[in-house]
Design a protein around this motif. Sequence first.
Motif, PDB file in Angstrom:
ATOM      1  N   LEU A 167       1.078  -1.367  -0.054  1.00  0.00           N
ATOM      2  CA  LEU A 167       0.076   0.138  -0.407  1.00  0.00           C
ATOM      3  C   LEU A 167       0.798   1.480   0.052  1.00  0.00           C
ATOM      4  CD1 LEU A 167      -2.671  -1.148   2.654  1.00  0.00           C
ATOM      5  CD2 LEU A 167      -3.683  -0.959  -0.131  1.00  0.00           C
ATOM      6  N   LEU A 168       1.871   1.095   0.402  1.00  0.00           N
ATOM      7  CA  LEU A 168       3.332   3.001   0.941  1.00  0.00           C
ATOM      8  C   LEU A 168       3.543   2.419  -1.024  1.00  0.00           C
ATOM      9  CD1 LEU A 168       4.414   4.229   1.846  1.00  0.00           C
ATOM     10  CD2 LEU A 168       5.533   2.674   2.286  1.00  0.00           C
ATOM     11  N   PRO A 173      -5.946   4.952   5.663  1.00  0.00           N
ATOM     12  CA  PRO A 173      -5.589   3.830   6.432  1.00  0.00           C
ATOM     13  C   PRO A 173      -4.348   2.747   6.015  1.00  0.00           C
ATOM     14  CG  PRO A 173      -7.471   4.218   4.520  1.00  0.00           C
ATOM     15  CD  PRO A 173      -6.588   5.301   4.749  1.00  0.00           C
ATOM     16  N   ASN A 174      -3.254   3.201   5.548  1.00  0.00           N
ATOM     17  CA  ASN A 174      -2.057   3.005   5.322  1.00  0.00           C
ATOM     18  C   ASN A 174      -1.293   3.011   6.215  1.00  0.00           C
ATOM     19  OD1 ASN A 174      -0.647   0.430   4.573  1.00  0.00           O
ATOM     20  ND2 ASN A 174       1.430   2.338   3.196  1.00  0.00           N
ATOM     21  N   ALA A 175      -1.350   4.296   6.885  1.00  0.00           N
ATOM     22  CA  ALA A 175      -0.713   4.773   7.744  1.00  0.00           C
ATOM     23  C   ALA A 175      -1.338   4.814   9.140  1.00  0.00           C
ATOM     24  CB  ALA A 175      -0.684   6.668   8.033  1.00  0.00           C
ATOM     25  N   ILE A 176      -2.470   4.407   9.869  1.00  0.00           N
ATOM     26  CA  ILE A 176      -3.157   3.360  10.522  1.00  0.00           C
ATOM     27  C   ILE A 176      -1.814   2.061  10.496  1.00  0.00           C
ATOM     28  CG2 ILE A 176      -4.840   2.758  11.404  1.00  0.00           C
ATOM     29  CD1 ILE A 176      -6.304   6.247  10.710  1.00  0.00           C
ATOM     30  N   VAL A 226       1.422   1.792  11.488  1.00  0.00           N
ATOM     31  CA  VAL A 226       1.313   1.854  12.890  1.00  0.00           C
ATOM     32  C   VAL A 226       1.487   1.145  13.936  1.00  0.00           C
ATOM     33  CG1 VAL A 226       1.500   3.886  14.741  1.00  0.00           C
ATOM     34  CG2 VAL A 226       1.808   4.693  12.507  1.00  0.00           C
ATOM     35  N   VAL A 227       0.073   0.466  13.674  1.00  0.00           N
ATOM     36  CA  VAL A 227      -0.170  -0.770  14.186  1.00  0.00           C
ATOM     37  C   VAL A 227       0.342  -2.005  13.888  1.00  0.00           C
ATOM     38  CG1 VAL A 227      -1.922  -2.668  13.872  1.00  0.00           C
ATOM     39  CG2 VAL A 227      -2.844  -0.474  13.437  1.00  0.00           C
ATOM     40  N   VAL A 228       1.043  -2.286  12.130  1.00  0.00           N
ATOM     41  CA  VAL A 228       2.271  -3.086  12.368  1.00  0.00           C
ATOM     42  C   VAL A 228       3.450  -2.241  13.386  1.00  0.00           C
ATOM     43  CG1 VAL A 228       4.176  -4.358  11.320  1.00  0.00           C
ATOM     44  CG2 VAL A 228       1.613  -3.863   9.941  1.00  0.00           C
ATOM     45  N   ALA A 235       6.401   2.193   7.554  1.00  0.00           N
ATOM     46  CA  ALA A 235       5.096   3.429   9.039  1.00  0.00           C
ATOM     47  C   ALA A 235       5.948   4.943   8.128  1.00  0.00           C
ATOM     48  CB  ALA A 235       5.621   2.740  10.421  1.00  0.00           C
ATOM     49  N   VAL A 236       7.329   5.738   9.395  1.00  0.00           N
ATOM     50  CA  VAL A 236       7.324   6.558   8.791  1.00  0.00           C
ATOM     51  C   VAL A 236       7.121   6.950   7.298  1.00  0.00           C
ATOM     52  CG1 VAL A 236       9.295   8.295   8.469  1.00  0.00           C
ATOM     53  CG2 VAL A 236       9.364   6.342  10.528  1.00  0.00           C
TER      54      VAL A 236
END
Length: 167
Positions: free
Chosen positions: A27-28, A44-47, A50-52, A94-95
């Motif tokens: 997704l990134l 949604p991918n940012a969230i 971060v969950v990962v 994530a960043v």
Amino acid sequence: MTTVNGLPAHILLVHAIVVLLPLSALLLVLSALWPAARAKLALPNAILSVVVVILVPITTDAGEWLERRVARTPLVRTHTELGDTAIWVAIPVAVLALLVWWRARETTAKARRTFLAPASTAVTVVLAALSVAAAGAAVFDVYRIGDSGAQATWQGQVGTAPAPGGH
């Protein structure tokens, strides 16, 4: 977390990482390279990413608990050492996912300040290149960790001939 329904938590949690980290990496890349995907998938991918990052240390802690309860072999040691690298590929994903989302937000908002130069082609290219590199590293690392875990668990455990009474 040590066990879930009598099973080591690690063997259940690891499936979340094996699915969600490569998914977030994919997704990134889509969000970084494709503006239409960015508009729909960046938040949604940012969230998710971060969950990962939160799940990785929980999974490795559960793996360390399990490691203390199985025979210490070179294959287990290799898997444990590789497992410790997961956080170092999850964080860049994530960043970058957060940066892609923030930049998409700046593009659509009528913000007076734009920190990530949403109109800059050079920044877009650099962010896309970094995203592809981070995603590739994450997927490769998940593969290496998973393969080493499978080797540690299954090597020498399955015969070439069917078991008696097997189908």
